[in-house]
Scaffold this motif. Structure first.
Motif, PDB file in Angstrom:
ATOM      1  N   MET A 155     -23.105 -14.280  30.125  1.00  0.00           N
ATOM      2  CA  MET A 155     -22.815 -13.672  28.832  1.00  0.00           C
ATOM      3  C   MET A 155     -23.117 -12.177  28.892  1.00  0.00           C
ATOM      4  SD  MET A 155     -25.966 -15.094  26.489  1.00  0.00           S
ATOM      5  CE  MET A 155     -25.552 -13.931  25.192  1.00  0.00           C
ATOM      6  N   TYR A 156     -22.219 -11.403  28.297  1.00  0.00           N
ATOM      7  CA  TYR A 156     -22.373  -9.955  28.322  1.00  0.00           C
ATOM      8  C   TYR A 156     -21.685  -9.369  27.096  1.00  0.00           C
ATOM      9  CZ  TYR A 156     -17.736 -10.527  30.456  1.00  0.00           C
ATOM     10  OH  TYR A 156     -16.439 -10.906  30.723  1.00  0.00           O
ATOM     11  N   PRO A 157     -22.078  -8.164  26.669  1.00  0.00           N
ATOM     12  CA  PRO A 157     -21.484  -7.555  25.469  1.00  0.00           C
ATOM     13  C   PRO A 157     -20.000  -7.291  25.662  1.00  0.00           C
ATOM     14  CG  PRO A 157     -23.528  -6.448  26.080  1.00  0.00           C
ATOM     15  CD  PRO A 157     -23.183  -7.347  27.218  1.00  0.00           C
ATOM     16  N   ALA A 158     -19.238  -7.482  24.605  1.00  0.00           N
ATOM     17  CA  ALA A 158     -17.795  -7.258  24.663  1.00  0.00           C
ATOM     18  C   ALA A 158     -17.463  -5.776  24.762  1.00  0.00           C
ATOM     19  CB  ALA A 158     -17.124  -7.862  23.435  1.00  0.00           C
ATOM     20  N   ASP A 159     -18.381  -4.909  24.320  1.00  0.00           N
ATOM     21  CA  ASP A 159     -18.160  -3.470  24.422  1.00  0.00           C
ATOM     22  C   ASP A 159     -19.507  -2.763  24.399  1.00  0.00           C
ATOM     23  OD1 ASP A 159     -18.904  -2.510  21.610  1.00  0.00           O
ATOM     24  OD2 ASP A 159     -17.378  -4.008  21.137  1.00  0.00           O
ATOM     25  N   SER A 160     -19.494  -1.468  24.661  1.00  0.00           N
ATOM     26  CA  SER A 160     -20.726  -0.666  24.647  1.00  0.00           C
ATOM     27  C   SER A 160     -20.680   0.381  23.545  1.00  0.00           C
ATOM     28  CB  SER A 160     -20.916   0.012  26.014  1.00  0.00           C
ATOM     29  OG  SER A 160     -19.805   0.846  26.306  1.00  0.00           O
ATOM     30  N   ILE A 161     -19.802   0.177  22.582  1.00  0.00           N
ATOM     31  CA  ILE A 161     -19.624   1.150  21.500  1.00  0.00           C
ATOM     32  C   ILE A 161     -20.419   0.759  20.262  1.00  0.00           C
ATOM     33  CG2 ILE A 161     -17.932   2.254  19.985  1.00  0.00           C
ATOM     34  CD1 ILE A 161     -15.835   1.736  22.170  1.00  0.00           C
ATOM     35  N   ASN A 162     -20.327  -0.511  19.879  1.00  0.00           N
ATOM     36  CA  ASN A 162     -20.984  -0.976  18.662  1.00  0.00           C
ATOM     37  C   ASN A 162     -22.460  -1.272  18.905  1.00  0.00           C
ATOM     38  OD1 ASN A 162     -18.560  -1.119  16.945  1.00  0.00           O
ATOM     39  ND2 ASN A 162     -17.920  -2.723  18.377  1.00  0.00           N
ATOM     40  N   TRP A 167     -20.113 -11.045  21.836  1.00  0.00           N
ATOM     41  CA  TRP A 167     -20.445 -11.485  23.190  1.00  0.00           C
ATOM     42  C   TRP A 167     -19.235 -12.120  23.857  1.00  0.00           C
ATOM     43  CZ3 TRP A 167     -24.950 -10.056  25.226  1.00  0.00           C
ATOM     44  CH2 TRP A 167     -26.048  -9.824  24.394  1.00  0.00           C
ATOM     45  N   ILE A 168     -19.099 -11.885  25.145  1.00  0.00           N
ATOM     46  CA  ILE A 168     -18.186 -12.648  25.980  1.00  0.00           C
ATOM     47  C   ILE A 168     -19.040 -13.655  26.754  1.00  0.00           C
ATOM     48  CG2 ILE A 168     -16.508 -12.605  27.862  1.00  0.00           C
ATOM     49  CD1 ILE A 168     -15.529 -11.316  25.285  1.00  0.00           C
ATOM     50  N   THR A 183     -19.640 -13.947  17.990  1.00  0.00           N
ATOM     51  CA  THR A 183     -20.235 -12.827  17.271  1.00  0.00           C
ATOM     52  C   THR A 183     -21.626 -12.566  17.845  1.00  0.00           C
ATOM     53  OG1 THR A 183     -21.217 -14.278  15.596  1.00  0.00           O
ATOM     54  CG2 THR A 183     -18.996 -13.421  15.164  1.00  0.00           C
ATOM     55  N   HIS A 184     -22.205 -11.438  17.452  1.00  0.00           N
ATOM     56  CA  HIS A 184     -23.503 -11.069  18.005  1.00  0.00           C
ATOM     57  C   HIS A 184     -24.586 -12.091  17.679  1.00  0.00           C
ATOM     58  CE1 HIS A 184     -26.131  -8.140  19.900  1.00  0.00           C
ATOM     59  NE2 HIS A 184     -27.014  -8.371  18.952  1.00  0.00           N
ATOM     60  N   SER A 185     -24.420 -12.810  16.578  1.00  0.00           N
ATOM     61  CA  SER A 185     -25.420 -13.796  16.159  1.00  0.00           C
ATOM     62  C   SER A 185     -25.321 -15.100  16.946  1.00  0.00           C
ATOM     63  CB  SER A 185     -25.289 -14.090  14.665  1.00  0.00           C
ATOM     64  OG  SER A 185     -23.979 -14.569  14.378  1.00  0.00           O
ATOM     65  N   LEU A 186     -24.261 -15.266  17.734  1.00  0.00           N
ATOM     66  CA  LEU A 186     -24.077 -16.444  18.585  1.00  0.00           C
ATOM     67  C   LEU A 186     -24.149 -17.751  17.779  1.00  0.00           C
ATOM     68  CD1 LEU A 186     -26.147 -15.369  21.710  1.00  0.00           C
ATOM     69  CD2 LEU A 186     -23.704 -15.925  21.698  1.00  0.00           C
ATOM     70  N   GLU A 187     -23.400 -17.796  16.711  1.00  0.00           N
ATOM     71  CA  GLU A 187     -23.386 -19.004  15.884  1.00  0.00           C
ATOM     72  C   GLU A 187     -22.295 -19.983  16.312  1.00  0.00           C
ATOM     73  OE1 GLU A 187     -22.987 -17.563  11.953  1.00  0.00           O
ATOM     74  OE2 GLU A 187     -25.056 -16.845  11.794  1.00  0.00           O
ATOM     75  N   SER A 188     -21.243 -19.476  16.954  1.00  0.00           N
ATOM     76  CA  SER A 188     -20.154 -20.338  17.400  1.00  0.00           C
ATOM     77  C   SER A 188     -19.444 -19.666  18.566  1.00  0.00           C
ATOM     78  CB  SER A 188     -19.172 -20.608  16.256  1.00  0.00           C
ATOM     79  OG  SER A 188     -18.582 -19.393  15.812  1.00  0.00           O
ATOM     80  N   LEU A 189     -18.599 -20.445  19.254  1.00  0.00           N
ATOM     81  CA  LEU A 189     -17.834 -19.936  20.390  1.00  0.00           C
ATOM     82  C   LEU A 189     -16.347 -20.156  20.152  1.00  0.00           C
ATOM     83  CD1 LEU A 189     -19.992 -21.263  23.377  1.00  0.00           C
ATOM     84  CD2 LEU A 189     -19.881 -18.907  22.533  1.00  0.00           C
ATOM     85  N   GLU A 190     -15.560 -19.111  20.391  1.00  0.00           N
ATOM     86  CA  GLU A 190     -14.109 -19.188  20.265  1.00  0.00           C
ATOM     87  C   GLU A 190     -13.497 -19.132  21.662  1.00  0.00           C
ATOM     88  OE1 GLU A 190     -10.371 -16.392  18.796  1.00  0.00           O
ATOM     89  OE2 GLU A 190     -12.427 -15.838  18.265  1.00  0.00           O
ATOM     90  N   LEU A 191     -12.770 -20.160  22.044  1.00  0.00           N
ATOM     91  CA  LEU A 191     -12.177 -20.227  23.374  1.00  0.00           C
ATOM     92  C   LEU A 191     -11.058 -19.187  23.509  1.00  0.00           C
ATOM     93  CD1 LEU A 191     -12.063 -21.684  26.122  1.00  0.00           C
ATOM     94  CD2 LEU A 191     -10.353 -23.218  25.117  1.00  0.00           C
ATOM     95  N   LEU A 192     -11.175 -18.338  24.544  1.00  0.00           N
ATOM     96  CA  LEU A 192     -10.157 -17.324  24.818  1.00  0.00           C
ATOM     97  C   LEU A 192      -9.262 -17.710  25.978  1.00  0.00           C
ATOM     98  CD1 LEU A 192     -12.256 -14.026  24.556  1.00  0.00           C
ATOM     99  CD2 LEU A 192     -10.889 -15.111  22.768  1.00  0.00           C
TER     100      LEU A 192
END
Length: 245
Positions: A155-162, A167-168, A183-192
């Motif tokens: 797991m790693y941040p999706a960007d370094s701006i925000n 999370w990815i 999302t940053h709170s890691l409440e759920s996962l969306e399959l990409l």
């Protein structure tokens, strides 16, 4: 390291549970080890109520010295690989294996384990590279050997701006790799994305440094703190004495 039963279902609920436990119990230790390697020691938080009193914060970074000396000793001369396969040698050279070996060991010395991932690039070449251990969560089957990987979560941040980026989350399994977004709170996962794994095994190699999965200098951090405190205090006393004359 996390253990699961062979019959457990690796669904998103289980994955999120593992990630949350990792962030609570394991990641803080790894961040501390990283800080001590970088010279960010506890002595930097030293304060006196009397702001006119000298307040030196001397750091003697035994932690970095231990890790760097060990790394230099082990990789000062390149590790040699013996094989009759010219293809294996070609893969090693194509991936600049000396640098990858060095980075793998450096991560293990700092974080207690190193991780290296393999994949096939767009030219059909086998590639491998060391990963930041703080991004990698090894999950093993709860067998007697406790050596067979069930999966590896990265797991790693999706960007370094925000400030609080999404999370990815990538799940590497023996037969496939699944990529999720959360999302940053890691409440759920969306399959990409989901794609097959052609190696027929988890494509991540995990190298524990020791049985405790601890940094090479984890046992001397307290001694290092004490030394920094004593040395800083002695210089405070010297400065106070000098100021008096």
């Amino acid at each position: 390291m996390f253990l699961i039963d062979k019959n457990d279902l690796l669904d998103t609920k289980t994955i999120l549970k593992i990630i949350n436990q990792y962030q609570t119990n394991e990641l803080p230790k790894m961040k501390k080890w990283a800080n001590y390697y970088a010279g960010k020691h506890e002595i930097l938080n030293k304060r006196y109520h009397d702001t006119t009193k000298p307040c030196n914060r001397i750091i003697t970074n035994f932690c970095a010295t231990i890790a760097d000396n060990y790394l230099g000793y082990m990789t000062g001369n390149s590790i040699n690989y013996e094989t009759d396969s010219a293809e294996v040698i070609d893969v090693l050279k194509y991936n600049d294996y000396q640098e990858q070996d060095k980075e793998l060991l450096r991560n293990a010395l700092i974080y207690g384990y190193g991780a290296e991932i393999a994949w096939v690039d767009e030219d059909g070449k086998i590639r491998f590279t060391a990963l930041d251990s703080r991004e990698v969560i090894p999950v093993y089957y709860n067998t007697i050997e406790k050596e067979k990987l069930a999966c590896v979560i990265r797991m790693y941040p999706a960007d370094s701006i925000n400030d609080n980026p999404d999370w990815i989350v990538e799940i590497y399994m023996a037969d496939r790799t699944c990529t999720y977004k959360s999302t940053h709170s890691l409440e759920s996962l969306e399959l990409l994305d989901e794609k097959p794994n052609y190696f027929n095994q988890v494509p991540v190699c995990i190298m524990p440094l020791n049985e405790a999965w601890e940094s090479v200098y984890a046992g001397v951090i307290g001694l290092s703190d004490a030394y920094n405190q004593i040395l800083s205090g002695e210089i405070d006393d010297f400065d106070s004495f000098a100021d008096a004359y």
